[in-house]
Enzyme design. Structure first.
Site, short mmCIF file in Angstrom:
data_model
loop_
_atom_site.label_atom_id
_atom_site.label_comp_id
_atom_site.label_asym_id
_atom_site.label_seq_id
_atom_site.Cartn_x
_atom_site.Cartn_y
_atom_site.Cartn_z
N CYS A 288 79.17 -16.54 -96.81
CA CYS A 288 80.02 -17.60 -97.35
C CYS A 288 80.40 -17.24 -98.79
CB CYS A 288 79.31 -18.94 -97.25
SG CYS A 288 80.32 -20.37 -97.72
N LEU A 289 80.22 -18.14 -99.75
CA LEU A 289 80.57 -17.85 -101.14
C LEU A 289 79.71 -16.74 -101.71
CD1 LEU A 289 81.12 -21.41 -102.63
CD2 LEU A 289 82.81 -19.82 -101.75
#
Length: 550
Positions: A288-289
């Site tokens: 993800c991030l």
């Protein structure tokens, strides 16, 4: 800025923070601006108005409610419920037509109005009310209304909890006992991260360890959920030495932490620690991030001639935010300024202050289906490990989150080669190590088409795999998980680019989990296994460490 200006700004921030309590962290100005743009163009489009008038008086009898999951139960086929469902879906179709295909409207504004209209309509679905839902009425007759009494009690419990400091229901799953149980040790700690090393289970390991960088907006143990659904345990059992970052949950004292700090205190500090333990190269994995941050750090390493990374793997991670999906509807200048004012009051953004946006993306699944189940049918959702992790929310420091939203979401600086690390820009094209990228088919956070774009921006070998499932479920796709499949292909610099949809149509799915395919790819880019490295210093704590409890 003068003292008067600062006072005025503090008043603005306080007002916006108060407003956010009622809007779920969403800026009302952004919605109003989009609505005005759409409405003015609609009034100036007589052909469109004529089309909508005709659609408004058209026959809705041909609409099949059973095609909508909300009305799939056979009880909706009888009168008057079928008429209610058809009328609702007819109104939904009308608003779809009214908010789409209107010339002259800013496309983003059109998408916002379309999205908002759909959310407003969903609120008034006949499935959401006891008097118009045949399933609820049948349950009420069978239980003599006890389901509604239980539902009222559940609503009061949830409302009181919402007003308290602990808005989530307590979970029966405990971190360190039921969750995050893979044996390991904290081998490094600074003000931002703990680095956990998992204890090998094989006699020999590949000399290149794996460093996993989770997103800073989630607790790391999504990747060490249970003994059956642990990605770190799976990699460990394949003969890899596995490390993972556990981010500290920031508070007021961390308001000034920046993206640069997350690179330095997070990824760079972890790489330095792993190297000090004898590793020359490592496999870096970002989720993800965390994958976005890893791509930034990898670009900086490549720019500076540091060849620490043997490979890089990006799991449901975006590096190009030109097509961020529905979440992008909530990120514009008005929204970012609104969030910055909210964060100024405490120095961080609470997880529940952006929860409204994530829930609206799947309102039927995350809001209305729960309203029906909990408060009308009187059923509580059974606790499970993923729900327990999802309730274990984290915060985001003000400076870092503002930089992330502005430089990545709004300005797309990373994809355009403008994002700066150490005061100098970095470019994804500098990365030369092989890359394994994973997208998930129904991802509402990192749409797979956006994840796929890494192959267009990179000048290195890229293996792209697309698995079924969502942002979390698709990644937690352990071997043996029923109903799993994935598509995969390999791209070198010599290959011509194909669009995401063309790639999807050409690439046939394979049954099973993508994990073994990835593990085989990692092993192919690793040297021959060696004896496990001893830990030279005494571990600071046993896994899961301290920061996970913050």
């Amino acid at each position: 800025m003068t003292t008067e200006d600062r006072t005025t700004h503090r008043a603005d921030a306080g007002w916006h923070a108060m407003m956010a309590q009622f809007t779920g962290g969403l800026s009302p100005a952004a919605l109003i601006t989009a609505y005005v743009d759409w409405y003015i163009h609609l009034l100036a489009s007589p052909d469109k108005l004529s089309e909508l008038i005709k659609l408004g008086v058209s026959d809705i009898a041909d609409i099949d409610p059973a095609e909508d999951p909300r009305f799939a139960d056979p009880s909706w086929a009888g009168f008057p419920y079928n008429v209610m469902a058809q009328g609702f879906l007819g109104a939904q179709n009308w608003w779809d037509a009214a908010t789409c295909g209107l010339r002259g409207v800013d496309p983003k504004h059109a998408n916002i109005v379309h999205f908002a209209a759909r959310q407003w309509l969903d609120m008034f679905s006949p499935a959401n009310f006891a008097l118009t839902n045949p399933q609820v009425q049948d349950r009420t007759r069978k239980e003599a209304g006890q389901n509604l009494i239980r539902g009222a009690r559940y609503w009061i419990e949830d409302f009181n909890r919402l007003l308290s400091k602990h808005p989530r229901r307590p979970s029966s799953y405990v971190v360190g006992e039921d969750l995050a149980t893979t044996p390991g040790d904290v081998v490094m700690r600074n003000r931002l991260v703990e680095l956990i090393r998992y204890r090998p289970t094989t006699e020999k390991v590949h000399p290149e360890p794996i460093l996993i960088v989770p997103a800073w907006i989630m607790k790391y143990y999504i990747l060490d959920l249970t003994s059956e659904r642990s990605l770190v345990a799976y990699l460990r059992d394949q003969g890899f030495e596995v490390f993972i970052l556990s981010w500290k949950n920031p508070d007021e004292d961390d308001a000034d932490l920046s993206m640069q700090d997350y690179v330095d205190l997070g990824i760079r500090a972890a790489i330095a620690q792993i190297r000090s333990m004898g590793a020359k190269k490592l496999h870096a994995v970002g989720y993800c991030l965390g994958g976005t941050l890893l791509a930034i750090a990898a670009s900086a390493l490549a720019r500076d001639g540091d060849k620490a990374l043997a490979t890089m793997s990006l799991l449901a991670s975006q590096v190009d935010f030109s097509e961020p999906g529905e979440l992008g509807l909530f990120i514009n200048e008005s929204q970012v300024a609104f969030l910055e004012d909210m964060m100024q009051t405490k120095g961080y953004l609470k997880a529940d202050q952006m929860a409204g946006a994530f829930q609206l993306l799947r309102s039927n699944d995350l809001i209305w289906s729960r309203v029906i189940r909990h408060y009308l049918l009187g059923e509580r959702t059974h606790d499970n490990p993923l729900m327990a992790w999802n309730a274990d929310a984290t915060r985001m420091p003000a400076k870092m989150h503002s930089e992330y939203l502005r430089h990545l979401f709004l300005e797309n600086d990373l994809a355009k080669g403008r994002f700066e690390v150490d005061g100098a820009s970095v470019a994804l094209t500098d990365i030369r190590c092989p890359v394994y990228s994973v997208g998930t088919e129904t991802d509402h956070v990192s749409p797979w088409q956006s994840v796929y774009r890494f192959g267009l921006l990179a000048d290195t070998d890229v293996t792209f795999s697309l698995t079924n499932g969502g942002h979390n479920g698709g990644i937690l796709s352990e071997p043996g998980h029923e109903g799993r499949h994935f598509r995969t292909s390999h791209k070198t610099e010599a290959h011509s680019h194909v669009t995401a949809q063309t790639w999807f149509d050409r690439t046939r799915p394979k049954d099973g989990s993508w994990w073994p395919h990835w593990a085989k790819w990692l092993a192919a880019h690793s040297a021959r296994p060696v004896d496990c490295r001893p830990i030279s210093a005494k571990p600071l704590d046993a896994a899961p460490g301290r920061y996970v409890f913050g």
